[in-house]
Design an enzyme around this catalytic site. Structure first.
Site, mmCIF file in Angstrom:
data_model
loop_
_atom_site.group_PDB
_atom_site.id
_atom_site.type_symbol
_atom_site.label_atom_id
_atom_site.label_comp_id
_atom_site.label_asym_id
_atom_site.label_seq_id
_atom_site.Cartn_x
_atom_site.Cartn_y
_atom_site.Cartn_z
ATOM 1 N N ASP A 31 71.323 -29.240 89.129
ATOM 2 C CA ASP A 31 71.657 -30.433 88.341
ATOM 3 C C ASP A 31 72.083 -30.086 86.931
ATOM 4 O OD1 ASP A 31 70.971 -31.892 90.460
ATOM 5 O OD2 ASP A 31 69.250 -32.916 89.535
ATOM 6 N N ALA A 32 71.348 -29.151 86.338
ATOM 7 C CA ALA A 32 71.604 -28.843 84.931
ATOM 8 C C ALA A 32 72.978 -28.206 84.767
ATOM 9 C CB ALA A 32 70.519 -27.915 84.401
ATOM 10 N N ASP A 35 75.485 -30.936 85.182
ATOM 11 C CA ASP A 35 75.546 -31.810 84.009
ATOM 12 C C ASP A 35 76.265 -31.125 82.856
ATOM 13 O OD1 ASP A 35 74.231 -33.682 85.438
ATOM 14 O OD2 ASP A 35 72.284 -33.422 84.461
ATOM 15 N N SER A 80 87.290 -60.633 109.404
ATOM 16 C CA SER A 80 85.845 -60.615 109.578
ATOM 17 C C SER A 80 85.534 -60.244 111.034
ATOM 18 C CB SER A 80 85.353 -62.000 109.208
ATOM 19 O OG SER A 80 83.990 -62.050 109.306
ATOM 20 N N LEU A 81 84.318 -60.390 111.462
ATOM 21 C CA LEU A 81 83.970 -60.059 112.847
ATOM 22 C C LEU A 81 83.260 -61.234 113.508
ATOM 23 C CD1 LEU A 81 82.444 -56.446 112.724
ATOM 24 C CD2 LEU A 81 84.614 -57.139 113.738
ATOM 25 N N LYS A 130 76.156 -51.344 112.021
ATOM 26 C CA LYS A 130 76.797 -52.278 111.102
ATOM 27 C C LYS A 130 76.041 -52.207 109.786
ATOM 28 C CE LYS A 130 77.734 -57.260 110.910
ATOM 29 N NZ LYS A 130 78.158 -57.237 109.565
ATOM 30 N N CYS A 423 43.314 -65.825 81.527
ATOM 31 C CA CYS A 423 42.818 -66.338 80.238
ATOM 32 C C CYS A 423 42.193 -67.723 80.366
ATOM 33 C CB CYS A 423 43.941 -66.343 79.207
ATOM 34 S SG CYS A 423 45.208 -67.578 79.568
ATOM 35 N N CYS A 436 51.851 -69.608 82.553
ATOM 36 C CA CYS A 436 50.771 -69.550 81.573
ATOM 37 C C CYS A 436 51.478 -69.442 80.224
ATOM 38 C CB CYS A 436 49.894 -68.325 81.817
ATOM 39 S SG CYS A 436 48.779 -67.978 80.448
ATOM 40 N N CYS A 441 47.558 -64.250 76.325
ATOM 41 C CA CYS A 441 46.893 -64.005 77.609
ATOM 42 C C CYS A 441 46.935 -62.502 77.870
ATOM 43 C CB CYS A 441 47.620 -64.765 78.717
ATOM 44 S SG CYS A 441 47.127 -64.291 80.379
#
Ligand code: IVH
Length: 678
Positions: A31-32, A35, A80-81, A130, A423, A436, A441
């Site tokens: 990672d370093a 980065d 769409s389906l 899906k 409270c 409340c 409180c």
């Protein structure tokens, strides 16, 4: 190497690392190191705007917020389906496609051998999970990601390409792609990303996303692409739009080509020739569902061969060659034992059910949401009831309804609480919500302080929920600023707090003073103001004084601020004690200036995360940190894989060791001084 060559080399290296990590699941660097490459590239791109490229890996971090999404027409409509939940319907569909008149051409390496003993119809059907996310159509032109359209009304969609560029498992540049490559698929949050997101929203007292799909949709709706970058969306391909080359004659063949391009396709895919075979596969998918790590709500079945697809055609709404089998939400009966009213940091009481443990979607469930008092009343849910609990699409379990047939008469009605369980003050009910209103409180104070100290806010290490509770119960802390009134002596009076942790906490508090306006604001629990809004505020207001002299309409003009948020913020500042809260923090030395990134200024360390440790030869630590911030860096207290540089002086201890272990670059004071003298 000149800057252009270095920029190109860095982009290629980062792309290769992305591919190795996200596609091959076989990282080639830590990672370093990653980065650091990214930070170097960002810096070079800032210094050389002439080499800008919208598909540079630096676009993964988000970039500038948009004013609005541009709308574009889909070159081919996004359909769409049809859905089905029952086997007879599925059988009908198989009959229909079987009567289409064209046979699936037999495939050489095809799966014909898969079902040797089963009776076979002529049409080969591909099945895949899906995915429960948001549909998009992505378009690469000459190998570069150019457009990402939402489905919209199927004919026109919004261009969300900036948001899509933050998706790490997606290649922004594809070598050897067709001139035009449109890929359709689903953007989603995997289970881990979704629970991280809701976890932090819960801690923040923000409304939770009901499921991962809503969360993904909400994320893509934000005009600020850094929101998408933070939430770690993913993409999976499930179809093609316009493609200028031939990618094969079937979906299974094209899938392989997409994979070659580095585009993620939908994990498990199997083939079937009959409804019975398909049902077997559907049951397998259903049983594997909870192990996939991402949300699915069914199985998509499609005719594999493109010619047969074309022959079957589509209605205006959906293709005839595909159908979605929808899973029923998993439900289980169990006994409702108790209702606990949990107090959030804004004072809202929410009912949480404790039940007899029950197995649901692969986990043991003991608690479930009861939403609010109105839902309880409307469904007439009673204590002692057998209730149905549901976990739909991997969300937080919910109590669905009581099983009336199991009533014995001994169940008791759940009343709205009249006084606060903490409270004991009278509560207020507004429609479905119970509040409340006692700002002192102690349950609210605990929640507020724990949130304030949290990682994404003031990041006060060592100050977790337990210690916060101890501090509040001992009367040591009531307001945010009280935290900086603590001293080692008073901490030592608490149970299980030793010399070492007391000193560490005081030190962490001291460091947290310099987190800057955005983190302070996001920690205060101002209604509707979370991390993003707080960051927007700090980008537009220099400090708390500027914020306090702004009007509600000034706030309304900010990106993503509506009238309501603007009003709530103004009222919080001027009518609900916000001003006093800020002034008190200021008096305790908390830095309320924004850590602003001024692109015109000299900010060579913008986007760098720097930690300072040890004794520096000439500069004091606070001084060094202030200089680093001037140069655009964010300064944090602890070394992690996100750290770009560790600025170390004499007697640098564990931070140095951590930096070395993580491969974080270690620099000295001379390095900082060099940056200061341009
Ligand atoms: S195939 C013509 N495959 O579900 C559309 N769709 O409810 C063909 N979806 O519109 C789509 N996973 O957005 C297909 N494996 C998958 C899918 C999938 C999710 C989405 C897609 C579709 C919607 C229908």
């Amino acid at each position: 190497m000149d800057s252009e060559a270095r920029i190109i080399a860095l982009r290629n290296q980062i792309r290769a690392a992305d591919h190795a990590y996200y596609v091959q699941a076989d990282p080639v660097m830590g990672d370093a190191a990653y980065d650091r490459l990214l930070a170097e590239l960002m810096q070079l791109e800032r210094e050389h705007p002439e080499f800008a490229d919208p598909n540079s890996p630096t676009s993964r971090v988000g970039g500038m917020p948009l004013d609005a999404f541009a709308s574009h027409a889909h070159e081919r409509p996004m359909l769409s389906l049809e859905n089905t939940y029952e086997q007879p319907q599925l059988e009908e569909w198989f009959d229909r496609i079987g009567r289409s008149g064209i046979d699936s051409p037999s495939q050489e390496n095809g799966p014909d051998s898969l079902f040797e003993s089963a009776p076979q119809s002529d049409v080969l059907v591909a099945l895949e999970p899906k995915v429960d996310g948001v549909a998009v159509s992505l378009r690469w032109e000459r190998g570069r990601l150019a457009l990402a359209l939402t489905r919209g009304d199927g004919v026109r969609g919004d261009d969300i390409v900036q948001q899509v560029r933050t998706i790490r498992n997606l290649p922004l540049v594809i070598e050897s792609a067709p001139d035009v490559l449109e890929v359709r698929g689903e953007i989603f949050l995997d289970d881990a990303a979704f629970s991280r997101l809701n976890g932090s929203r819960e801690a923040a007292g923000l409304p939770l996303f009901a499921n991962a799909r809503n969360a993904a949709a909400g994320t893509l709706k934000s005009l600020d692409p850094t929101v998408a970058a933070e939430r770690q969306l993913r993409f999976v391909a499930h179809g093609l739009g316009v493609v200028s080359d031939d990618l094969g004659s079937s979906w299974s063949q094209s899938r392989r080509r997409l994979e070659d391009f580095g585009i993620p396709v939908n994990g498990p895919s199997v083939l079937a020739r009959t409804a019975a075979q398909a049902m077997t596969e559907i049951h397998t998918f259903d049983s594997l569902r909870s192990t996939l790590g991402y949300p699915t709500d069914g199985v998509v079945l499609r005719v594999d061969d493109f010619l047969v697809q074309a022959h079957l055609g589509s209605t205006s709404r959906a293709p005839r060659w595909a159908i979605a089998w929808k899973f029923a939400a998993e439900q289980a009966p169990t006994k409702l034992i108790e209702v606990e009213w949990q107090i959030g940091k804004g004072g809202t009481l929410t009912p949480r059910a404790t039940m007899e443990p029950v197995q649901l979607a692969g986990t043991t469930v003991r608690h479930a949401s009861l939403h609010n008092i109105e839902e309880i009343e409307r469904k007439d849910i009673r204590l002692g009831d057998t209730v149905l609990v549901e976990k739909a699409g991997e969300i937080i379990p919910q109590v669905v309804e009581p099983v009336l047939g199991c009533r014995t008469g001994r169940e008791t009605v759940i009343d709205a609480p009249k006084v606060c369980p903490c409270c004991h003050q009278d509560l207020i009910r507004v429609g479905p919500k119970i509040y409340c209103t006692n700002a002192s409180c102690s349950a609210q104070i605990r929640e507020r302080l724990a949130w304030f100290a949290g990682r994404d806010q003031m990041d006060i290490s060592g100050l977790g929920d337990k210690l916060v509770a101890q501090l509040v119960d001992a009367g040591l802390v009531e307001t945010f600023a009280d935290l900086w009134r603590l001293d080692v002596q008073s901490l030592l009076g608490l149970e299980k707090v030793g010399e070492k942790s007391a000193h560490a906490l005081i030190k962490a508090l001291d460091q947290a003073r310099t987190q800057g306006l955005a983190r302070v604001l996001s920690g205060l629990g101002i209604p509707q103001v979370g991390t993003v809004a707080a960051r927007t505020l700090s980008e537009h207001f220099e400090d708390h004084k500027a914020l306090l002299s702004a009007s509600a309409s000034d706030f309304e003009g900010l990106p993503d601020f509506g009238e309501i948020t603007a009003q709530l913020l103004w009222r919080w500042l001027h009518e609900q004690g916000g001003e006093a809260v800020l002034m008190d923090l200021f008096a305790m030395g908390v830095d309320l200036r924004s850590v602003r990134v001024d692109p015109s200024g000299h900010q060579p360390l913008a986007d760098c995360v720097v930690v300072v440790t040890g004794t520096l030869p000439s500069l004091g630590r606070k001084e060094a940190e202030a200089h680093l911030r001037e140069l655009g860096a964010s300064v944090t207290g602890s070394v992690s894989s996100k750290t770009t540089y560790l600025l170390a002086g004499e007697k640098a201890g564990s931070k140095l060791a951590t930096a070395e272990k993580l491969g974080v670059q270690v620099v000295d004071e001379a390095w900082l001084l060099k940056h200061l003298a341009p």
